[in-house]
Scaffold this active site. Structure first.
Site, PDB file in Angstrom:
ATOM      1  N   ASP A  25       0.831  -1.207   0.000  1.00 53.43           N
ATOM      2  CA  ASP A  25       0.000   0.000   0.000  1.00 53.43           C
ATOM      3  C   ASP A  25       0.866   1.258   0.000  1.00 53.43           C
ATOM      4  O   ASP A  25       1.991   1.255   0.506  1.00 53.43           O
ATOM      5  CB  ASP A  25      -0.917  -0.028   1.237  1.00 53.43           C
ATOM      6  CG  ASP A  25      -2.067   0.963   1.110  1.00 53.43           C
ATOM      7  OD1 ASP A  25      -2.372   1.387  -0.025  1.00 53.43           O
ATOM      8  OD2 ASP A  25      -2.650   1.314   2.152  1.00 53.43           O
ATOM      9  N   HIS A  42       2.300   3.559  -9.097  1.00 51.70           N
ATOM     10  CA  HIS A  42       2.051   2.153  -9.429  1.00 51.70           C
ATOM     11  C   HIS A  42       3.208   1.581 -10.263  1.00 51.70           C
ATOM     12  O   HIS A  42       3.610   0.430 -10.073  1.00 51.70           O
ATOM     13  CB  HIS A  42       0.726   2.001 -10.180  1.00 51.70           C
ATOM     14  CG  HIS A  42      -0.475   2.358  -9.342  1.00 51.70           C
ATOM     15  ND1 HIS A  42      -0.640   1.901  -8.061  1.00 51.70           N
ATOM     16  CD2 HIS A  42      -1.560   3.135  -9.603  1.00 51.70           C
ATOM     17  CE1 HIS A  42      -1.787   2.378  -7.562  1.00 51.70           C
ATOM     18  NE2 HIS A  42      -2.356   3.131  -8.484  1.00 51.70           N
ATOM     19  N   LEU A 136      11.154 -20.216  -5.022  1.00 53.77           N
ATOM     20  CA  LEU A 136      10.126 -19.390  -4.374  1.00 53.77           C
ATOM     21  C   LEU A 136       8.780 -19.505  -5.100  1.00 53.77           C
ATOM     22  O   LEU A 136       8.735 -19.497  -6.326  1.00 53.77           O
ATOM     23  CB  LEU A 136      10.600 -17.934  -4.405  1.00 53.77           C
ATOM     24  CG  LEU A 136       9.653 -16.862  -3.874  1.00 53.77           C
ATOM     25  CD1 LEU A 136       9.473 -16.980  -2.362  1.00 53.77           C
ATOM     26  CD2 LEU A 136      10.179 -15.462  -4.226  1.00 53.77           C
TER      27      LEU A 136
HETATM   28  C1  IPE Z   1      -5.385  -2.791  -0.126  1.00 55.90           C
HETATM   29  O1  IPE Z   1      -5.030  -1.474  -0.367  1.00 55.90           O
HETATM   30  C2  IPE Z   1      -5.379  -3.558  -1.383  1.00 55.90           C
HETATM   31  C3  IPE Z   1      -4.098  -3.654  -2.094  1.00 55.90           C
HETATM   32  C4  IPE Z   1      -2.929  -3.257  -1.685  1.00 55.90           C
HETATM   33  C5  IPE Z   1      -4.205  -4.297  -3.358  1.00 55.90           C
HETATM   34  P1  IPE Z   1      -6.111  -0.308  -0.425  1.00 55.90           P
HETATM   35  O2  IPE Z   1      -5.357   0.970  -0.515  1.00 55.90           O
HETATM   36  O3  IPE Z   1      -7.101  -0.577  -1.485  1.00 55.90           O
HETATM   37  O4  IPE Z   1      -6.810  -0.457   1.001  1.00 55.90           O
HETATM   38  P2  IPE Z   1      -7.842   0.484   1.762  1.00 55.90           P
HETATM   39  O5  IPE Z   1      -9.047   0.613   0.902  1.00 55.90           O
HETATM   40  O6  IPE Z   1      -7.181   1.801   1.991  1.00 55.90           O
HETATM   41  O7  IPE Z   1      -8.114  -0.233   3.050  1.00 55.90           O
HETATM   42  C1  IPE Z   2      -1.594   0.213  -3.372  1.00 57.85           C
HETATM   43  O1  IPE Z   2      -1.379   1.570  -3.361  1.00 57.85           O
HETATM   44  C2  IPE Z   2      -1.836  -0.317  -4.752  1.00 57.85           C
HETATM   45  C3  IPE Z   2      -3.212  -0.781  -5.015  1.00 57.85           C
HETATM   46  C4  IPE Z   2      -4.180  -0.785  -4.139  1.00 57.85           C
HETATM   47  C5  IPE Z   2      -3.488  -1.250  -6.333  1.00 57.85           C
HETATM   48  P1  IPE Z   2      -2.572   2.605  -3.355  1.00 57.85           P
HETATM   49  O2  IPE Z   2      -2.964   2.893  -4.760  1.00 57.85           O
HETATM   50  O3  IPE Z   2      -3.664   2.143  -2.476  1.00 57.85           O
HETATM   51  O4  IPE Z   2      -1.868   3.872  -2.730  1.00 57.85           O
HETATM   52  P2  IPE Z   2      -2.487   4.904  -1.687  1.00 57.85           P
HETATM   53  O5  IPE Z   2      -2.997   4.117  -0.522  1.00 57.85           O
HETATM   54  O6  IPE Z   2      -3.569   5.627  -2.391  1.00 57.85           O
HETATM   55  O7  IPE Z   2      -1.335   5.764  -1.331  1.00 57.85           O
HETATM   56 MG    MG Z   3      -4.103   2.421  -0.504  1.00 57.00          MG
END
Ligand code: IPE
Ligand code: IPE
Ligand code: MG
Length: 259
Positions: A25, A42, A136
């Site tokens: 995240d 990303h 792995l």
């Molecule tokens: C959780 O991240 C899912 C992934 C990393 C794929 P999110 O950024 O979507 O989670 P929430 O919605 O903040 O809990």
């Molecule tokens: C995690 O990073 C990647 C996915 C959920 C696909 P985020 O896109 O949730 O990044 P933040 O939480 O908005 O910083």
């Molecule tokens: Mg996120």
């Protein structure tokens, strides 16, 4: 069952975790902080995946599970979702041959039926190509949700019981566990969430029952081998008790192997 549940078997104290599961995240915030579009985060996030896969190989981790797209992420703006899908396709195109050369087995779990046919085909092909690799195991959780997993396992088990003329029979944890999407892996020893949030976000709900949890403020694109080592070190310093007392656990871990 392919594996004894971690909730029943206490791993050796101080060992490298056999299975690490990560919620990657913070990509968006990493980019925003740099006045870049979220997509840049990303893209950087995919690079971080490469680094962590290599680090897990060299540290002798057996299973690495990465949450790439949750069942809830469809709620994001359409352009971000389609961009994430494109990134997934590109990463598969670029990385699968390298993974195969490094003896890595790739698995993708989640409700894949919502992905377009081309992506589904690529996933199948990559899984088949790497299926016999014994290094792995990298699992990508895509359109995955912990609740989805439990429900699909239950439905598959019911079908099986019905076919055996045992419909309606009470079930136990091992029976359900055998139908979970990751039944081929032991439960995660170490769970990591980057990006500062301290929640599970519908990741591996069943399997995280007794995992050690590690939360870090580091955004996923910045999560490197050193950050992974810090998480592993924190894991190694913990005593996993699985309901027992500390005295019981230390007595068991000091017992010779032959005992
Ligand atoms: C959780 O991240 C899912 C992934 C990393 C794929 P999110 O950024 O979507 O989670 P929430 O919605 O903040 O809990
Ligand atoms: C995690 O990073 C990647 C996915 C959920 C696909 P985020 O896109 O949730 O990044 P933040 O939480 O908005 O910083
Ligand atoms: Mg996120």
């Amino acid at each position: 069952m392919a594996h004894i549940s971690s909730t029943k078997e206490i791993p050796v104290a101080g060992a490298i975790p056999k299975h690490i599961a990560i919620i990657m995240d913070g990509n968006g915030r990493w980019a925003t902080k740099r006045f870049l579009p979220r997509v840049a985060g990303h893209v950087k996030g995919v690079e971080a995946v490469r680094g962590i896969v290599e680090a897990c190989v060299s540290r002798g981790v057996s299973y690495l599970t990465l949450f790439a797209f949750s069942s809830e992420n469809w709620r994001r703006p359409a352009e971000e979702v389609s961009l994430l899908m494109r990134l997934f396709v590109t990463a598969l195109e670029k990385e699968v041959a390298k993974m195969h050369a490094n003896n890595i087995r790739l698995k993708v779990v989640g409700d894949l039926t919502r992905f377009d046919a081309q992506l589904q085909k690529m996933i199948k092909k990559a899984e088949t190509k790497t299926a016999d690799n014994r290094g792995l195991t990298v699992t990508i959780c895509a359109n995955y949700g912990g609740r989805w997993d439990i429900v699909q396992a239950f439905n598959h088990l019911q079908e099986q019981l019905q076919a055996a003329g045992k419909a309606g029979q009470a079930i136990n944890e091992d029976q359900l566990g055998a139908h979970l999407a990751m039944a081929y892996a032991p439960e995660p020893d170490l769970f990591i969430r980057t990006g500062g949030e301290t929640r599970i976000s519908n990741f591996l709900l069943w399997q995280l029952a007794y995992s050690e949890l590690h939360f870090t403020d580091t955004f996923w694109p910045d999560f490197d081998a050193a950050a992974l080592d810090a998480a592993i070190l924190s894991y190694q310093a913990r005593e996993r008790r699985f309901g027992q007392t500390s005295a019981q656990v230390s007595k068991q871990s000091s017992r010779p192997e032959s005992d």
